[in-house]
Design a protein around this motif. Sequence first.
Motif, mmCIF file in Angstrom:
data_model
loop_
_atom_site.group_PDB
_atom_site.id
_atom_site.type_symbol
_atom_site.label_atom_id
_atom_site.label_comp_id
_atom_site.label_asym_id
_atom_site.label_seq_id
_atom_site.Cartn_x
_atom_site.Cartn_y
_atom_site.Cartn_z
ATOM 1 N N ARG A 49 33.824 -36.036 17.320
ATOM 2 C CA ARG A 49 32.510 -35.588 17.801
ATOM 3 C C ARG A 49 32.669 -34.335 18.637
ATOM 4 O O ARG A 49 33.612 -34.235 19.410
ATOM 5 C CB ARG A 49 31.886 -36.667 18.691
ATOM 6 C CG ARG A 49 31.314 -37.817 17.910
ATOM 7 C CD ARG A 49 31.273 -39.073 18.758
ATOM 8 N NE ARG A 49 31.201 -40.230 17.895
ATOM 9 C CZ ARG A 49 30.066 -40.778 17.505
ATOM 10 N NH1 ARG A 49 28.928 -40.306 17.922
ATOM 11 N NH2 ARG A 49 30.081 -41.809 16.699
ATOM 12 N N PHE A 77 34.089 -30.765 8.295
ATOM 13 C CA PHE A 77 32.905 -31.575 7.990
ATOM 14 C C PHE A 77 33.238 -33.066 7.862
ATOM 15 O O PHE A 77 32.592 -33.916 8.454
ATOM 16 C CB PHE A 77 32.266 -31.063 6.697
ATOM 17 C CG PHE A 77 30.980 -31.768 6.350
ATOM 18 C CD1 PHE A 77 29.829 -31.494 7.053
ATOM 19 C CD2 PHE A 77 30.938 -32.708 5.327
ATOM 20 C CE1 PHE A 77 28.640 -32.131 6.752
ATOM 21 C CE2 PHE A 77 29.752 -33.357 5.018
ATOM 22 C CZ PHE A 77 28.600 -33.067 5.735
ATOM 23 N N TYR A 78 34.285 -33.371 7.100
ATOM 24 C CA TYR A 78 34.586 -34.782 6.842
ATOM 25 C C TYR A 78 35.246 -35.480 8.011
ATOM 26 O O TYR A 78 35.510 -36.663 7.970
ATOM 27 C CB TYR A 78 35.434 -34.911 5.573
ATOM 28 C CG TYR A 78 34.641 -34.499 4.351
ATOM 29 C CD1 TYR A 78 33.546 -35.248 3.944
ATOM 30 C CD2 TYR A 78 34.960 -33.353 3.645
ATOM 31 C CE1 TYR A 78 32.776 -34.862 2.858
ATOM 32 C CE2 TYR A 78 34.214 -32.954 2.553
ATOM 33 C CZ TYR A 78 33.119 -33.715 2.158
ATOM 34 O OH TYR A 78 32.373 -33.330 1.103
ATOM 35 N N GLU A 79 35.534 -34.724 9.067
ATOM 36 C CA GLU A 79 36.077 -35.351 10.275
ATOM 37 C C GLU A 79 34.954 -35.767 11.219
ATOM 38 O O GLU A 79 35.168 -36.540 12.139
ATOM 39 C CB GLU A 79 36.997 -34.377 11.022
ATOM 40 C CG GLU A 79 38.186 -33.896 10.224
ATOM 41 C CD GLU A 79 39.147 -35.023 9.886
ATOM 42 O OE1 GLU A 79 39.142 -36.041 10.593
ATOM 43 O OE2 GLU A 79 39.888 -34.885 8.891
ATOM 44 N N LEU A 80 33.764 -35.231 11.012
ATOM 45 C CA LEU A 80 32.699 -35.426 11.987
ATOM 46 C C LEU A 80 32.005 -36.778 11.834
ATOM 47 O O LEU A 80 31.641 -37.180 10.747
ATOM 48 C CB LEU A 80 31.656 -34.313 11.866
ATOM 49 C CG LEU A 80 32.148 -32.923 12.257
ATOM 50 C CD1 LEU A 80 31.073 -31.885 11.959
ATOM 51 C CD2 LEU A 80 32.536 -32.887 13.726
ATOM 52 N N ASP A 81 31.834 -37.436 12.967
ATOM 53 C CA ASP A 81 31.145 -38.726 12.952
ATOM 54 C C ASP A 81 29.751 -38.591 13.572
ATOM 55 O O ASP A 81 29.062 -39.582 13.753
ATOM 56 C CB ASP A 81 31.976 -39.754 13.714
ATOM 57 C CG ASP A 81 31.579 -41.172 13.346
ATOM 58 O OD1 ASP A 81 31.080 -41.368 12.215
ATOM 59 O OD2 ASP A 81 31.749 -42.085 14.173
ATOM 60 N N ALA A 82 29.367 -37.388 13.893
ATOM 61 C CA ALA A 82 28.025 -37.150 14.434
ATOM 62 C C ALA A 82 27.707 -35.685 14.236
ATOM 63 O O ALA A 82 28.619 -34.868 14.156
ATOM 64 C CB ALA A 82 27.996 -37.487 15.918
ATOM 65 N N SER A 114 27.664 -40.740 8.616
ATOM 66 C CA SER A 114 28.306 -39.496 9.045
ATOM 67 C C SER A 114 29.380 -39.122 8.037
ATOM 68 O O SER A 114 29.884 -39.982 7.312
ATOM 69 C CB SER A 114 28.933 -39.674 10.420
ATOM 70 O OG SER A 114 30.126 -40.414 10.305
ATOM 71 N N PRO A 115 29.731 -37.829 7.968
ATOM 72 C CA PRO A 115 30.784 -37.422 7.030
ATOM 73 C C PRO A 115 32.087 -38.206 7.244
ATOM 74 O O PRO A 115 32.725 -38.628 6.277
ATOM 75 C CB PRO A 115 30.987 -35.942 7.350
ATOM 76 C CG PRO A 115 29.702 -35.505 7.957
ATOM 77 C CD PRO A 115 29.154 -36.692 8.682
ATOM 78 N N ALA A 116 32.449 -38.403 8.492
ATOM 79 C CA ALA A 116 33.697 -39.120 8.768
ATOM 80 C C ALA A 116 33.609 -40.564 8.266
ATOM 81 O O ALA A 116 34.565 -41.111 7.719
ATOM 82 C CB ALA A 116 34.004 -39.095 10.258
ATOM 83 N N HIS A 138 28.186 -45.025 11.314
ATOM 84 C CA HIS A 138 29.213 -44.166 11.881
ATOM 85 C C HIS A 138 30.587 -44.751 11.602
ATOM 86 O O HIS A 138 30.717 -45.861 11.080
ATOM 87 C CB HIS A 138 28.983 -43.972 13.380
ATOM 88 C CG HIS A 138 27.771 -43.148 13.671
ATOM 89 N ND1 HIS A 138 26.525 -43.703 13.794
ATOM 90 C CD2 HIS A 138 27.612 -41.811 13.796
ATOM 91 C CE1 HIS A 138 25.638 -42.735 14.014
ATOM 92 N NE2 HIS A 138 26.276 -41.576 14.019
ATOM 93 N N LEU A 139 31.578 -43.971 11.984
ATOM 94 C CA LEU A 139 32.961 -44.344 11.711
ATOM 95 C C LEU A 139 33.279 -45.761 12.191
ATOM 96 O O LEU A 139 33.908 -46.545 11.486
ATOM 97 C CB LEU A 139 33.869 -43.320 12.404
ATOM 98 C CG LEU A 139 35.301 -43.251 11.948
ATOM 99 C CD1 LEU A 139 35.377 -43.096 10.438
ATOM 100 C CD2 LEU A 139 36.003 -42.079 12.629
ATOM 101 N N LYS A 140 32.805 -46.080 13.387
ATOM 102 C CA LYS A 140 33.186 -47.383 13.932
ATOM 103 C C LYS A 140 32.572 -48.528 13.117
ATOM 104 O O LYS A 140 33.167 -49.590 12.977
ATOM 105 C CB LYS A 140 32.812 -47.485 15.418
ATOM 106 C CG LYS A 140 31.335 -47.462 15.737
ATOM 107 C CD LYS A 140 31.124 -47.837 17.201
ATOM 108 C CE LYS A 140 29.681 -48.143 17.535
ATOM 109 N NZ LYS A 140 28.750 -47.011 17.424
#
Lengths: 325, 411
Positions: A252, A278-283, B139-141, B167-169
């Motif tokens: 994030r 992009f693919y690392e982003l969780d928000a 999300s992308p992740a 989300h990721l979690k």
Amino acid sequence: MLYREALNKAIDESMAADKSVVILGEDVGRYGGSYRVSEGLFAKYGPKRVIDTPIAELSIVGNAIGMAIAGLRPIAEIMTVNFSLLAMDQIVNHAAKFRYMSGGKMTIPLTIRMPGGVSRQLAAQHSESYETMYSAVPGLIVLAASNATYAYHALKAAIFLNDPVIFLEHELLYPMEMEFKEIENFDPFKAEVVKEGEDLTILTYLKMRYDVLQAVPVIEKELGISVEVIDLNSLRPLDMKTISDSIKKTKRVVLVEEDHKTGGYGAEVIARISEQLFYELDAPPLRIAGEDVPIPYNRKLELASIPTPDKIVAQIREWSQANGL
Amino acid sequence: MDYKIVMPVLSDTMDKGKLIKWRVKEGDIVHKGDVIAEVESDKAIMEVQTFKDGVVKKLLVKEGEEVPVKTPIAIIETEVEAKEEPKKEPKSQPKKPKEKPPQPTQKPKEETKEAAPAVPPIIQELLTTPITSIGGKASPAAKKKAAEAGIDIEALQTEGLLPKPAHLKDVEQEILKRYFTPKALQLLKDYRIDPYSFELTHKIDEEEVQAYILEHDIPQPFPLSSNRKAVIANVQNSAKKPVYFVYETFDIRPYENIKLTSLLIKTIADVMQRHPLTRAKLQGDNYLIYPNSNISVAVAKGDDLYMVVCKKAQAKSLEQIDEWVGGLKNRTYTPEELSGSTFGISNLGMFGITRFSAMINKQDCGIAAFGKLEQNRIKVTFTFDHRILNGVDAAKFVTDLKNSFKEQSDV
């Protein structure tokens, strides 16, 4: 050490070490500089190396470019970034391009120092931040010094680089007492991880670093997370490696800048993050920036127009609730 | 994809090569490193290998034919292997705990780097499809993670099993739910083990985690309670004090229906009245001598230790003290009750201990440790803070106490 003392130390040591280093600008000599950065240098190095100029920014930079071509290492001081607009043609069309236009035969070892940002009630014409403009010019190096240690090392590096450097300072930082340490093999192009954290990366630079550091403990406590703070230091080139390492860990990112949001420097940083991470982003990335208005004179309105620790906390709180943090 | 194998350049001077023998025929499955043909250069006969996995699609040169170097001699189809020859598939596909369509369980990055040996077409498709095409709002992740683990975000969101946006979690939780039983997850949490230390190829139950814990000798962390932290600070501070010990044996005759601890408190409280320094605290350059006998009593409750203070014990009757002692076990204590003492007692007699020594509580000047009562005799060890009581002061106090107990038992 005071921030301005660190700058003074860098200039003084550079002038002592190399006779080709000269400074020029409005009031840099007998007066000691508008923010006392060049204090004592006139007495030490004399009027040939510490040159008071007329109020004519275009000629300050133009002269400095000439000196640089002729073999000197000039440091031009522009009183504030707001006045640098008058020198724009020399900076953008000449300083930045000369090396390219001459096929690499000539270089411009020029440093242009200029403070910017919102100080205290200097009103719209004296409160701008133009890092976004200079960072968009190929051929320039843009460094933003938020602290004494970086200011000292980066300014020295800038003076001895063979390319033109826009060296950005902030008016509120000059009288600030800061920690200072000398570092060997200092890399002025590397961002600084000011504080390590796991759950959120905050990118910032210049004076906003201090607002962010005030907001972080509140955010950490309130949201029960740990925050990583990165000071970008070098705006052009941008240290994407440090940014990328951090975002791969935290997933994030929030960027805090004092400049106006539209077309601000943060827009470029966030665009690159979107492209590369992009693919690392969780928000969705969040920009906390100045309002899109000329900076007001009224102190309350002035503060309302730029990020403050309280606003940083509030915006991150709202953003985190909307994005599952 | 078509991969062309060309007539190799086998020596500096070679410009043509003769195909001597094909070792494969069209339709054969080949793997990286397999010899497919023998060719003759101007110097020798050598073998030609394929550098990719695949199916021989077409042989372009006949045996005995001579062609210039770098001319294609065969085409290998590199994508369709799996359905042709499932037996030779080098990687066994881990069984899914869920009845979903097969999706990748390996990281796509690794797969693509390895030039995808014998990958089922559906996975191949997933790997070549941009991650954005995986459905659901996330999300992308989270989508990236879901793609790696074969989690269908869209389906789970339709069922309401994943929040929107995810989300990721959320995806990580879903992965864990898939590969661990609830009890196993709880164990992981208790022992703070990273779930990814396990190979996620099957459903992992409690027993497997338990075995992992034993094998790797993983300790279970127990966070310290605030009381435990206070006790630790107290004893650590106590260990810094200049103390000495006095060993004695007292004659004590317990009263019927009165707890021994109560009798000890009452007698000590009365004797303390005759020895001011036992009612003293050291504070800066002063002794603060309190008028009352305030005695801290070591109380074990569960795993916790408390030093509860019996205030103004000299003014209370033995019965009152006994009632106070009796009520200690089943209640909580106010901070007020845990401070203000000058002397302490600890009793381990009920556990059959004959003699032990105790640590001084907080600012107390000393503590008496009582062992087991045997034939009306009890072994006592006193710990005194030398800054407050010198040996003579202690001797007078202990002797006085000893005589008081003796008088009581003689009555």
